[in-house]
Design an enzyme around this catalytic site. Sequence first.
Site, short mmCIF file in Angstrom:
data_model
loop_
_atom_site.label_atom_id
_atom_site.label_comp_id
_atom_site.label_asym_id
_atom_site.label_seq_id
_atom_site.Cartn_x
_atom_site.Cartn_y
_atom_site.Cartn_z
N TYR A 75 0.84 -1.20 0.00
CA TYR A 75 0.00 0.00 0.00
C TYR A 75 0.87 1.25 0.00
O TYR A 75 0.57 2.23 -0.66
CB TYR A 75 -0.94 0.02 1.22
CG TYR A 75 -1.97 1.11 1.10
CD1 TYR A 75 -3.20 0.86 0.48
CD2 TYR A 75 -1.72 2.40 1.56
CE1 TYR A 75 -4.14 1.85 0.33
CE2 TYR A 75 -2.66 3.40 1.41
CZ TYR A 75 -3.87 3.14 0.79
OH TYR A 75 -4.79 4.13 0.64
N PHE A 127 -7.02 21.61 -24.67
CA PHE A 127 -7.23 20.17 -24.77
C PHE A 127 -8.47 19.87 -23.93
O PHE A 127 -8.70 20.50 -22.90
CB PHE A 127 -6.02 19.35 -24.30
CG PHE A 127 -6.27 17.88 -24.52
CD1 PHE A 127 -6.26 17.36 -25.81
CD2 PHE A 127 -6.61 17.05 -23.48
CE1 PHE A 127 -6.57 16.03 -26.04
CE2 PHE A 127 -6.93 15.71 -23.71
CZ PHE A 127 -6.90 15.20 -24.99
N THR A 128 -9.25 18.89 -24.40
CA THR A 128 -10.58 18.63 -23.81
C THR A 128 -10.56 18.50 -22.28
O THR A 128 -11.21 19.26 -21.57
CB THR A 128 -11.17 17.35 -24.44
OG1 THR A 128 -10.22 16.29 -24.32
CG2 THR A 128 -11.48 17.57 -25.92
N ASP A 218 2.23 20.48 -20.45
CA ASP A 218 1.51 19.24 -20.69
C ASP A 218 2.49 18.35 -21.44
O ASP A 218 2.68 18.48 -22.64
CB ASP A 218 0.24 19.49 -21.51
CG ASP A 218 -0.57 18.21 -21.74
OD1 ASP A 218 0.02 17.12 -21.62
OD2 ASP A 218 -1.77 18.31 -22.04
N LYS A 261 0.42 7.87 -23.35
CA LYS A 261 0.87 8.28 -24.69
C LYS A 261 2.37 7.94 -24.83
O LYS A 261 2.70 6.81 -25.11
CB LYS A 261 0.63 9.78 -24.90
CG LYS A 261 -0.68 10.30 -24.33
CD LYS A 261 -1.92 9.86 -25.08
CE LYS A 261 -3.21 10.20 -24.35
NZ LYS A 261 -3.47 11.58 -24.05
N ARG A 385 -12.66 15.44 -34.09
CA ARG A 385 -12.04 16.53 -33.33
C ARG A 385 -12.51 17.81 -33.99
O ARG A 385 -11.81 18.45 -34.75
CB ARG A 385 -10.50 16.44 -33.37
CG ARG A 385 -9.94 15.30 -32.54
CD ARG A 385 -9.73 15.61 -31.06
NE ARG A 385 -10.80 15.24 -30.17
CZ ARG A 385 -10.65 14.81 -28.92
NH1 ARG A 385 -9.47 14.64 -28.42
NH2 ARG A 385 -11.69 14.58 -28.16
N PHE A 452 -18.34 14.70 -26.46
CA PHE A 452 -17.94 13.85 -27.59
C PHE A 452 -17.82 12.38 -27.23
O PHE A 452 -18.00 11.51 -28.07
CB PHE A 452 -16.61 14.35 -28.19
CG PHE A 452 -15.48 14.36 -27.20
CD1 PHE A 452 -15.30 15.44 -26.35
CD2 PHE A 452 -14.59 13.30 -27.12
CE1 PHE A 452 -14.25 15.45 -25.43
CE2 PHE A 452 -13.55 13.30 -26.21
CZ PHE A 452 -13.38 14.38 -25.35
C1 LIG Z 1 -4.58 12.38 -23.46
C2 LIG Z 1 -4.20 13.73 -23.13
C3 LIG Z 1 -4.46 14.28 -21.86
C4 LIG Z 1 -5.27 13.55 -20.81
O1 LIG Z 1 -4.71 12.36 -20.42
P1 LIG Z 1 -5.55 11.06 -20.05
O2 LIG Z 1 -4.52 10.06 -19.69
O3 LIG Z 1 -6.37 10.69 -21.25
O4 LIG Z 1 -6.44 11.41 -18.90
C5 LIG Z 1 -4.00 15.55 -21.63
N1 LIG Z 1 -3.34 16.27 -22.55
C6 LIG Z 1 -3.10 15.78 -23.77
C7 LIG Z 1 -2.35 16.60 -24.76
C8 LIG Z 1 -3.52 14.51 -24.11
O5 LIG Z 1 -3.31 14.04 -25.35
#
Ligand SMILES: *Cc1c(COP(=O)(O)O)cnc(C)c1O
Length: 460
Positions: A75, A127-128, A218, A261, A385, A452
């Site tokens: 933990y 970004f969303t 980011d 990513k 998008r 979306f």
């Molecule tokens: C995917 C993404 C996020 C969010 O990350 P998640 O792991 O999907 O929550 C933030 N910024 C960018 C540029 C992304 O492509």
Amino acid sequence: MLADRIPWVEPYKIKMVEPLKITTREDRVKSIKEAGWNTFLLRSEDVYIDLLTDSGTNAMSDYQWAGMMLGDEAYAGSRNYYHLEDNVKKYYGYKYLVPTHQGRGAEHLLSQTLIKKGDFVPGNMYFTTTRQHQELAGGTFVDVIIDEAHDPEALHDFKGNVDIQKFEDLINRVGAGKIPYITVGAPVNMAGGQPVSMANMKEVYELAHKKGIKVVLDATRNMENAFFIQQREEGYNNKSIAEIHKEFCSYSDAATMSGKKDLLINIGGFVAVNDWDLFEELRNLVVVFEGLHTYGGLAGRDLEAMARGIEEAIKDENITHRVRQVEYFGNLLKNAGIPIVLPIGGHAVFLDAKRFYEHLSQLQFPAQKLAADLYVESGVRSMERGIVSAGRDKVTGDHKYPKLELVRLTVPRRVYTQTHFDMTALAVIELYEKRKEAKGLKMVYEPTYLRFFQARFEEL
Ligand SMILES: *Cc1c(COP(=O)(O)O)cnc(C)c1O
């Protein structure tokens, strides 16, 4: 070297395979109707080539899988956390690490910690999930990307750059005290995977610091950004991806990261900072929303896979193959005269639905329809998008009407071969030939947040 002549050639071989289901057109028409013309609502089993996203869809290596067996599922204080912490320090350069279940977990913690109601948060295109968390924390997102980024045909080596003048204008308009930080995403996902130059990042950092504003990177695909800098920016040709990546991070105070990513894993993320007080606050909040600060919603094995993923991802041959494979695919479409976003970005090829389905108005959701039609035609899954992703204005309640109306064909890492991309390109080209027959959509169900993902449509 031969490999220089085919720069997208794989720096790996395949040890395990996953069979794909072949479906008929009839099957796919039924599936897309059941999914309300939203590719997010399809069952993955019914998809042939899945280019929905490069998020968490990576193929892990034998080294990562071996690491999964070394998961320390304690933990508190798991050894895998310390391995990850070491690698974040070594390759990103930030002092303090808080793991989270994925990128938006990191965005949530950072937004809640830094944003006060009435604040403004500039960024190089939204970004969303990033913007959603900024708004939920009471902030207002302000786009400060250069104008070229909103034009799918404008050629620019660093189309993701921050427009320093726009940033400065915002500071003059609302006051630096109302701007806790600026977010720089590199490359810019929503603009088509367009990179940010080192010079621009440095300039942003200098201006922000002069005004007492933090810079948040980011860092989701920052290693890909480093590749573009290596290829395109003077003075970086002889530097490794690792060196460029770390220098870029050094012009920021904190980073949010979706490990799903760049880091070649299926789940995981983190927020990393240099400031002890901020770290303390984040560490306090993470236990409420994600889990203890040494696991942040992840199993020990996931932390280990992420730690090892950093070591693999950062290698020059990995990123070179990654971005060049995307370029190979994009060139197949470009050379066939398909309207795509140029220059080709780092993680995906974006179809320009405005030009593809010229006869449909934005309110007939051309990108949403194009993604659905491509699925019906070929079993290839992609993502809208455009106006659906952009959502509604939080003041007027109307759609946001973004300039870019795109379909993203995203390339998962180490998953598909050249033939898969040859086939996908063929499917897009055939669809383009009969584009005039396409009908638009109407939205019949609209969720409140990030619509979306779950919105439903009917064909007009
Ligand atoms: C995917 C993404 C996020 C969010 O990350 P998640 O792991 O999907 O929550 C933030 N910024 C960018 C540029 C992304 O492509």
